[in-house]
Motif scaffolding. Structure first.
Motif, mmCIF file in Angstrom:
data_model
loop_
_atom_site.group_PDB
_atom_site.id
_atom_site.type_symbol
_atom_site.label_atom_id
_atom_site.label_comp_id
_atom_site.label_asym_id
_atom_site.label_seq_id
_atom_site.Cartn_x
_atom_site.Cartn_y
_atom_site.Cartn_z
ATOM 1 N N ASP A 127 0.775 4.048 -2.868
ATOM 2 C CA ASP A 127 0.556 5.470 -2.566
ATOM 3 C C ASP A 127 1.662 6.332 -3.172
ATOM 4 O OD1 ASP A 127 -1.755 4.934 -1.176
ATOM 5 O OD2 ASP A 127 -0.802 5.016 0.801
ATOM 6 N N ALA A 128 2.897 5.875 -3.066
ATOM 7 C CA ALA A 128 4.014 6.633 -3.634
ATOM 8 C C ALA A 128 3.897 6.714 -5.149
ATOM 9 C CB ALA A 128 5.342 5.995 -3.239
ATOM 10 N N MET A 170 0.831 -1.213 0.000
ATOM 11 C CA MET A 170 0.000 0.000 0.000
ATOM 12 C C MET A 170 0.858 1.252 0.000
ATOM 13 S SD MET A 170 -3.173 -1.143 2.437
ATOM 14 C CE MET A 170 -4.021 0.414 2.275
ATOM 15 N N ALA A 171 1.957 1.239 0.744
ATOM 16 C CA ALA A 171 2.856 2.391 0.744
ATOM 17 C C ALA A 171 3.467 2.596 -0.633
ATOM 18 C CB ALA A 171 3.955 2.193 1.792
ATOM 19 N N ALA A 217 1.121 6.543 -6.907
ATOM 20 C CA ALA A 217 -0.010 7.421 -7.228
ATOM 21 C C ALA A 217 0.392 8.891 -7.087
ATOM 22 C CB ALA A 217 -1.199 7.105 -6.318
ATOM 23 N N ARG A 218 1.161 9.203 -6.036
ATOM 24 C CA ARG A 218 1.635 10.586 -5.875
ATOM 25 C C ARG A 218 2.514 10.993 -7.045
ATOM 26 N NH1 ARG A 218 2.086 9.110 -0.549
ATOM 27 N NH2 ARG A 218 4.298 8.636 -0.767
#
Length: 72
Positions: free
Chosen positions: A39-40, A35-36, A42-43
């Motif tokens: 998220d990275a 998930m991390a 996606a950013r």
């Protein structure tokens, strides 16, 4: 107290066997890592998209300024 490479002292003074993680714990840790990473990623995609739109807006502004100057 001598600890083996597979054990570590706990705050309570006992030892914890590092190889005794439950599968659920390992899966939960892996899921958090995934998930991390997601998220990275996606950013990073949002930053790339924002830069792309900023470049497009800048080009449109320059085009409008040239068109306006040509009319005068």
């Amino acid at each position: 107290m001598t600890t083996s490479p597979t054990t570590t002292d706990t705050p309570g003074g006992g030892e914890m066997d590092l190889h005794r993680y439950d599968r659920f714990d390992v899966a939960r840790i892996r899921q958090a890592d995934l998930m991390a990473d997601a998220d990275a990623a996606a950013r990073a995609r949002r930053v790339v998209a924002a830069r792309r739109w900023a470049r497009r807006a800048e080009r449109a502004t320059r085009r409008a300024a040239r068109a306006s100057a040509a009319v005068r």
